[in-house]
Every structure is written in structure tokens, then in C-alpha cells.
Motif scaffolding. Structure first.
Motif, PDB file in Angstrom:
ATOM      1  N   ILE A   1     -54.951 -50.972  -3.347  1.00  0.00           N
ATOM      2  CA  ILE A   1     -56.095 -51.454  -4.131  1.00  0.00           C
ATOM      3  C   ILE A   1     -57.415 -51.035  -3.486  1.00  0.00           C
ATOM      4  CG2 ILE A   1     -57.286 -53.536  -4.917  1.00  0.00           C
ATOM      5  CD1 ILE A   1     -54.589 -54.866  -5.243  1.00  0.00           C
ATOM      6  N   GLY A   2     -57.490 -51.146  -2.157  1.00  0.00           N
ATOM      7  CA  GLY A   2     -58.721 -50.747  -1.469  1.00  0.00           C
ATOM      8  C   GLY A   2     -59.021 -49.273  -1.650  1.00  0.00           C
ATOM      9  N   ALA A   3     -57.997 -48.430  -1.439  1.00  0.00           N
ATOM     10  CA  ALA A   3     -58.211 -46.991  -1.607  1.00  0.00           C
ATOM     11  C   ALA A   3     -58.574 -46.652  -3.048  1.00  0.00           C
ATOM     12  CB  ALA A   3     -56.955 -46.234  -1.189  1.00  0.00           C
ATOM     13  N   THR A   4     -57.906 -47.325  -3.988  1.00  0.00           N
ATOM     14  CA  THR A   4     -58.229 -47.091  -5.400  1.00  0.00           C
ATOM     15  C   THR A   4     -59.662 -47.507  -5.714  1.00  0.00           C
ATOM     16  OG1 THR A   4     -55.915 -47.470  -5.986  1.00  0.00           O
ATOM     17  CG2 THR A   4     -57.534 -47.587  -7.760  1.00  0.00           C
ATOM     18  N   GLY A   5     -60.083 -48.657  -5.176  1.00  0.00           N
ATOM     19  CA  GLY A   5     -61.464 -49.102  -5.401  1.00  0.00           C
ATOM     20  C   GLY A   5     -62.480 -48.114  -4.860  1.00  0.00           C
ATOM     21  N   ILE A   6     -62.201 -47.560  -3.673  1.00  0.00           N
ATOM     22  CA  ILE A   6     -63.126 -46.578  -3.092  1.00  0.00           C
ATOM     23  C   ILE A   6     -63.187 -45.323  -3.962  1.00  0.00           C
ATOM     24  CG2 ILE A   6     -63.502 -45.065  -1.115  1.00  0.00           C
ATOM     25  CD1 ILE A   6     -62.329 -47.254   0.647  1.00  0.00           C
ATOM     26  N   LEU A   7     -62.019 -44.842  -4.402  1.00  0.00           N
ATOM     27  CA  LEU A   7     -62.000 -43.650  -5.244  1.00  0.00           C
ATOM     28  C   LEU A   7     -62.713 -43.886  -6.573  1.00  0.00           C
ATOM     29  CD1 LEU A   7     -58.337 -42.403  -4.652  1.00  0.00           C
ATOM     30  CD2 LEU A   7     -60.450 -41.477  -3.695  1.00  0.00           C
ATOM     31  N   ILE A   8     -62.503 -45.067  -7.166  1.00  0.00           N
ATOM     32  CA  ILE A   8     -63.185 -45.370  -8.425  1.00  0.00           C
ATOM     33  C   ILE A   8     -64.690 -45.447  -8.220  1.00  0.00           C
ATOM     34  CG2 ILE A   8     -63.527 -47.188 -10.152  1.00  0.00           C
ATOM     35  CD1 ILE A   8     -60.577 -47.761 -10.055  1.00  0.00           C
ATOM     36  N   ALA A   9     -65.114 -46.073  -7.102  1.00  0.00           N
ATOM     37  CA  ALA A   9     -66.560 -46.165  -6.820  1.00  0.00           C
ATOM     38  C   ALA A   9     -67.177 -44.780  -6.663  1.00  0.00           C
ATOM     39  CB  ALA A   9     -66.784 -47.008  -5.565  1.00  0.00           C
ATOM     40  N   LEU A  10     -66.488 -43.890  -5.943  1.00  0.00           N
ATOM     41  CA  LEU A  10     -66.995 -42.526  -5.779  1.00  0.00           C
ATOM     42  C   LEU A  10     -67.047 -41.805  -7.129  1.00  0.00           C
ATOM     43  CD1 LEU A  10     -65.131 -41.449  -2.511  1.00  0.00           C
ATOM     44  CD2 LEU A  10     -67.545 -42.058  -2.749  1.00  0.00           C
ATOM     45  N   ALA A  11     -65.996 -41.970  -7.934  1.00  0.00           N
ATOM     46  CA  ALA A  11     -65.979 -41.310  -9.234  1.00  0.00           C
ATOM     47  C   ALA A  11     -67.083 -41.840 -10.142  1.00  0.00           C
ATOM     48  CB  ALA A  11     -64.612 -41.501  -9.901  1.00  0.00           C
ATOM     49  N   LEU A  12     -67.287 -43.174 -10.117  1.00  0.00           N
ATOM     50  CA  LEU A  12     -68.339 -43.750 -10.959  1.00  0.00           C
ATOM     51  C   LEU A  12     -69.719 -43.310 -10.497  1.00  0.00           C
ATOM     52  CD1 LEU A  12     -67.048 -47.396 -11.557  1.00  0.00           C
ATOM     53  CD2 LEU A  12     -66.845 -45.399 -13.023  1.00  0.00           C
ATOM     54  N   GLY A  13     -69.907 -43.199  -9.177  1.00  0.00           N
ATOM     55  CA  GLY A  13     -71.184 -42.700  -8.683  1.00  0.00           C
ATOM     56  C   GLY A  13     -71.447 -41.274  -9.134  1.00  0.00           C
ATOM     57  N   PHE A  14     -70.425 -40.432  -9.065  1.00  0.00           N
ATOM     58  CA  PHE A  14     -70.578 -39.055  -9.536  1.00  0.00           C
ATOM     59  C   PHE A  14     -70.856 -39.020 -11.035  1.00  0.00           C
ATOM     60  CE2 PHE A  14     -68.564 -35.289 -11.412  1.00  0.00           C
ATOM     61  CZ  PHE A  14     -69.275 -34.279 -10.780  1.00  0.00           C
ATOM     62  N   LEU A  15     -70.090 -39.801 -11.808  1.00  0.00           N
ATOM     63  CA  LEU A  15     -70.300 -39.834 -13.252  1.00  0.00           C
ATOM     64  C   LEU A  15     -71.692 -40.345 -13.595  1.00  0.00           C
ATOM     65  CD1 LEU A  15     -66.909 -41.208 -14.610  1.00  0.00           C
ATOM     66  CD2 LEU A  15     -67.859 -38.941 -14.974  1.00  0.00           C
ATOM     67  N   ARG A  16     -72.150 -41.348 -12.845  1.00  0.00           N
ATOM     68  CA  ARG A  16     -73.472 -41.918 -13.126  1.00  0.00           C
ATOM     69  C   ARG A  16     -74.566 -40.867 -12.955  1.00  0.00           C
ATOM     70  NH1 ARG A  16     -75.349 -47.052 -13.515  1.00  0.00           N
ATOM     71  NH2 ARG A  16     -77.542 -47.403 -13.053  1.00  0.00           N
ATOM     72  N   ASN A  17     -74.444 -40.057 -11.910  1.00  0.00           N
ATOM     73  CA  ASN A  17     -75.440 -38.998 -11.690  1.00  0.00           C
ATOM     74  C   ASN A  17     -75.412 -37.982 -12.823  1.00  0.00           C
ATOM     75  OD1 ASN A  17     -76.396 -40.086  -9.297  1.00  0.00           O
ATOM     76  ND2 ASN A  17     -74.882 -38.997  -8.058  1.00  0.00           N
ATOM     77  N   GLN A  18     -74.197 -37.600 -13.250  1.00  0.00           N
ATOM     78  CA  GLN A  18     -74.104 -36.624 -14.323  1.00  0.00           C
ATOM     79  C   GLN A  18     -74.625 -37.189 -15.635  1.00  0.00           C
ATOM     80  OE1 GLN A  18     -73.265 -33.443 -13.600  1.00  0.00           O
ATOM     81  NE2 GLN A  18     -73.211 -34.258 -11.512  1.00  0.00           N
ATOM     82  N   VAL A  19     -74.253 -38.419 -15.935  1.00  0.00           N
ATOM     83  CA  VAL A  19     -74.705 -39.035 -17.189  1.00  0.00           C
ATOM     84  C   VAL A  19     -76.207 -39.269 -17.155  1.00  0.00           C
ATOM     85  CG1 VAL A  19     -74.510 -41.083 -18.646  1.00  0.00           C
ATOM     86  CG2 VAL A  19     -72.461 -40.058 -17.665  1.00  0.00           C
ATOM     87  N   ARG A  20     -76.741 -39.623 -15.968  1.00  0.00           N
ATOM     88  CA  ARG A  20     -78.185 -39.823 -15.873  1.00  0.00           C
ATOM     89  C   ARG A  20     -78.932 -38.536 -16.227  1.00  0.00           C
ATOM     90  NH1 ARG A  20     -78.548 -41.086 -10.845  1.00  0.00           N
ATOM     91  NH2 ARG A  20     -78.444 -43.344 -11.086  1.00  0.00           N
ATOM     92  N   SER A  21     -78.408 -37.394 -15.795  1.00  0.00           N
ATOM     93  CA  SER A  21     -79.039 -36.117 -16.128  1.00  0.00           C
ATOM     94  C   SER A  21     -79.013 -35.880 -17.639  1.00  0.00           C
ATOM     95  CB  SER A  21     -78.321 -34.977 -15.410  1.00  0.00           C
ATOM     96  OG  SER A  21     -78.338 -35.169 -14.012  1.00  0.00           O
ATOM     97  N   ILE A  22     -77.880 -36.227 -18.276  1.00  0.00           N
ATOM     98  CA  ILE A  22     -77.788 -36.050 -19.731  1.00  0.00           C
ATOM     99  C   ILE A  22     -78.749 -36.986 -20.448  1.00  0.00           C
ATOM    100  CG2 ILE A  22     -76.231 -36.220 -21.696  1.00  0.00           C
ATOM    101  CD1 ILE A  22     -73.947 -35.463 -19.857  1.00  0.00           C
ATOM    102  N   LEU A  23     -78.847 -38.237 -19.972  1.00  0.00           N
ATOM    103  CA  LEU A  23     -79.753 -39.194 -20.611  1.00  0.00           C
ATOM    104  C   LEU A  23     -81.207 -38.753 -20.457  1.00  0.00           C
ATOM    105  CD1 LEU A  23     -78.100 -42.595 -19.589  1.00  0.00           C
ATOM    106  CD2 LEU A  23     -77.940 -41.381 -21.768  1.00  0.00           C
ATOM    107  N   LYS A  24     -81.564 -38.228 -19.281  1.00  0.00           N
ATOM    108  CA  LYS A  24     -82.927 -37.730 -19.091  1.00  0.00           C
ATOM    109  C   LYS A  24     -83.211 -36.564 -20.033  1.00  0.00           C
ATOM    110  CE  LYS A  24     -83.630 -39.087 -14.259  1.00  0.00           C
ATOM    111  NZ  LYS A  24     -83.866 -38.581 -12.874  1.00  0.00           N
TER     112      LYS A  24
END
Length: 437
Positions: A169-192
Motif C-alpha cells: 500500500i505504501g509503495a502504491t501510494g507513492i507511485l500514485i502520488a508521483l503519477a498524479l503530480g506528473f499528470l497535474r503538471n501536464q493538465v495544468r499546461s493544457i488548462l493554461k
């Protein structure tokens, strides 16, 4: 009878890009984690715990058998059991089993131990695996006495399985957090990019906008910026050309006006002067329609104040009803011309006009009602066409070129709004102009 459509996946999934991306990342990970956890629980942890409980149940059965075979030597047998099997056995004479059965929240451990004790023992039993930390208490009714067995929890169940689950669960949470951070940056660029494109479409500049994100997003941002540059250059060239045409056309009109002014006054001269005046007005209206933005820069303005100013400058019966205080970002000249066209049209076709300015949740609305003949529903879209004149019921003895509604809707759409025509409660036409707040 209403027609039923089959349920589609897009009907139950989020519509936004970021929620969909999160769902695409999180859902497979959660499903994989659930599957891995279930397989580990069923094939390893549960199997190991069952074997350990089976062993401790067999040892208890063996201790009961030794007590019956060697009752005088059972004390020494208990000492041997404490040293060899880490099992503390106590005889509670003339005692009955407790009546209250304690269980863990996670009842699988209770079920495993209970099942193995049922297989190994014929006597009634009672156990508590929740209240002694590292030990498990098991009591067995042996005649009038009770054998109280204290065994180590590690020898009764597999106690390290949760560590694996925690790590997963811990490793999965870390991987999900990293993936969401990456997605957030990409989506933020699209929203801008989306906001910049909307602002460019409404004639606004976006300060400090730079292409960012993945290569494809940067390419799209550069394409939008290049398109805006080309459109701006085209609009500036068109405005410059129209200014030259305006100057060239106004010069001969001015000469004709001067020549007519020097002639003796007559009916023909007065008719010619009226024609020149109408030609000048038509020229101004044509140029205003063709030039569009006219190089104006958007600014913040009070929409209700602008409507009041326009209404006060017109001759006719105009009633200002609801006037909400609302600010918009717009080109003042273009919006003023659009509002003036709508009010002038209403006054031209009706005797009484009522005006509302409404502060909506996303849009500022100008509602203009008149008591004129109105426009039939099937002809309302035709009314927005440039130079289009409706039938005599709407256009009789009304001057103009048929550009009023065209200019007003062009202005509204340039600012991200629109115009709708509806039936008015006054009996005529209702015009609803909507502009972003």
C-alpha cells in the motif's frame, strides 16, 4: 413513449481531462493491489496461519492426553512443555469456561483457530486472541477442571503478513502520488493553453504566457500563438485599408454636400441632401460592421452604467427596470455600439421599451423588450444576416441598412457571449444579450 438509450461508458466516467487521467492511473493500480492482496491472503497468509493453528491445536490435544495418562507427573510435563513448546499450561480446578467470547475486528483469525480446535478437540473450549498482546489464551474444559493454555501468537498465526500489505500500500501510494503530480503538471499546461486560447478569442492579451508541458502541448501552444499573430496582423491590415477607404469615400461625399449647400434651395436639393446624409450614415455603419474590433483594447467597465448612458442618449420611451451592478471585461466602443443598436432597433419598431441588466452566475445579461410587431420564430435567424431586411410588418418606414443585429451579435461573440431573440411579454420582441462577467 420515451426512447431509452443504452448506458455508455462516457455517461458514468468524469468529463474533465484531469479526473479522467486520474481514473486511468488510479483504477488499474487499485485493482492490481486488490488482486495481489487477495491472492497473497488466500494462498500464503491464510494457508500459513491455518498450519500454525493446526499445530497448536494438536499440541493442546497432546497435553490433554498426557494429563489423562500421567496425572501424577503432569506438573513436570507442564514444565517440559513451557521449555520445549513455549506453552504455559495451568490447571484451574473446579472451574467453568467463560461465557463471553471475545473476537477481533478481523474475524478470519478467530475462524481459523476455531476450525482447527474443532478438528483436534472433543472437549468444549474458549479462546481470546485480542487481549494479551504477544500471547493467545485458550481454555479447554477437561472434566470439572479447566486447562488454561497461554501460547505465543507467532506460533498460533502468521503475524508478518500485514507488513507485506503495508509495504504494498505504501509503495502504491507513492507511485500514485508521483503519477498524479506528473499528470497535474501536464493538465495544468493544457488548462493554461485553453485559457489563453479563450482569451485570445475574446481579444484579450495573456501576460507571461509561455508554451509548457509535453512536446505536443508546446507545439499546440505555439500554433495558437502563431494563429493569433496572423489574425491580429490581418485585422490590423484590414482596419488600415478600411480607414483609407473611409477617407477616400468621405472626400467626394463632402464635396457633394458643399456643392449642394451652395445651390438654391428647392425640393430636389433637399431630397439630394437627405440622400447624402443617408449615404454617409450607411457608410459609417458599413465600416463599423467590417472593421469589427477597430483596434480597441479590452478594459474593465460597469455594464449597467454603460447601458444607462446609452439609454439616456436616445430619444424615446425607455424604462430601466432591473439594473444589477455588474462588471465585464470588454471593448467599450464595440459594446456601446451593440447596446445602442439593440435599443435603437427596439425604439424604431415599438413605442415603449423596457430594459433589464441581470448579473448572472457566469454571464451579464441585457434584456430589451419592445411592444412592436416582433419577429416570427422561423425568421429570427435570418434577422442576424448582414443587410437583411425583414418583411413590411417589421421594416415599414424604418430607416437603416439591416446591420444592427449583425453588428451586435458579432460584438457579443467576439467577447465570448451571444444574442438570442425571444417573445416579449410586452407583445413584441425580446433581445437577450449575454456577455461574460
Amino acid at each position: 413513449m420515451s426512447k431509452r438509450f443504452p448506458l455508455r461508458l462516457r455517461d458514468i466516467t468524469p468529463r474533465g481531462l484531469y479526473p479522467r487521467s486520474v481514473l486511468m492511473v488510479v483504477l488499474p493500480v487499485i485493482l492490481l493491489l486488490t488482486a495481489v492482496t487477495y491472492i497473497f491472503y488466500d494462498s500464503h497468509w491464510r494457508h500459513t496461519s491455518r498450519k500454525l493453528s493446526q499445530t497448536i491445536s494438536s499440541e493442546i490435544e497432546f497435553m490433554i492426553a498426557l494429563r489423562h495418562q500421567y496425572p501424577d507427573e503432569f506438573d513436570s510435563i507442564r514444565e517440559d512443555a513451557r521449555r520445549a513448546m513455549q506453552m504455559d499450561v495451568t490447571v484451574l480446578e473446579d472451574t467453568q469456561l467463560p461465557t463471553e467470547q471475545k473476537q477481533l475486528f478481523f474475524t478470519a483469525l478467530d475462524d481459523i483457530l476455531s476450525r482447527e480446535l474443532d478438528v483436534s478437540l472433543e472437549q468444549p473450549y474458549w479462546f481470546d486472541i485480542s487481549g494479551y498482546g504477544a500471547t493467545v489464551e485458550i481454555q479447554v474444559q477437561d472434566g470439572p477442571d479447566v486447562l488454561r493454555i497461554m501460547a505465543e501468537r507467532d506460533r498460533t498465526f502468521s503475524t508478518t503478513g500485514h507488513i507485506f500489505i503495508v509495504w504494498v500500500i505504501g509503495a502504491t501510494g507513492i507511485l500514485i502520488a508521483l503519477a498524479l503530480g506528473f499528470l497535474r503538471n501536464q493538465v495544468r499546461s493544457i488548462l493554461k493553453l485553453t485559457e489563453a486560447a479563450k482569451s485570445y478569442g475574446r481579444g484579450r492579451d495573456v501576460e507571461n504566457f509561455r508554451p509548457a508541458g509535453a512536446t505536443e502541448i508546446r507545439d499546440a501552444a505555439r500554433a495558437v500563438m502563431d494563429m493569433r499573430t496572423r489574425l491580429t496582423t490581418f485585422a490590423e491590415e484590414r482596419t488600415t485599408m478600411l480607414a483609407g477607404i473611409s477617407h477616400d469615400l468621405r472626400t467626394p461625399l463632402t464635396r457633394l454636400k458643399l456643392q449642394l449647400a451652395m445651390m438654391e434651395d428647392s425640393e430636389d436639393i433637399r431630397a439630394a441632401k437627405a440622400d447624402l446624409t443617408e449615404m454617409s450614415a450607411m457608410l459609417e455603419e458599413y465600416l463599423a460592421f467590417a472593421s469589427g474590433k477597430e483596434g480597441e483594447q479590452p478594459e474593465t467597465l460597469r455594464f449597467d452604467t454603460l447601458v444607462r448612458d446609452v439609454a439616456s442618449g436616445l430619444e424615446g420611451e425607455i424604462t430601466l427596470r432591473r439594473m444589477d451592478s455588474v462588471e465585464i471585461i470588454a471593448r467599450p466602443g464595440s459594446v456601446r455600439r451593440a447596446v445602442s443598436n439593440l435599443l435603437s432597433n427596439a425604439l424604431g419598431f415599438g413605442t415603449h421599451v423596457e430594459v433589464d441588466v441581470i448579473d448572472g452566475p457566469h454571464m451579464a445579461e441585457l434584456v430589451v423588450d419592445d411592444d412592436g410587431p416582433g419577429i416570427p420564430t422561423e425568421q429570427r435567424e435570418e434577422a442576424f444576416k448582414p443587410f437583411h431586411r425583414l418583411d413590411a410588418s417589421r421594416s415599414q418606414n424604418v430607416p437603416g441598412t439591416g446591420l444592427g443585429l449583425s453588428i451586435a451579435r458579432d460584438t457579443a461573440r467576439q467577447h465570448g457571449g451571444d444574442i438570442r431573440l425571444e417573445d416579449s411579454p410586452l407583445g413584441g420582441l425580446r433581445v437577450r444579450l449575454r456577455l461574460p462577467r
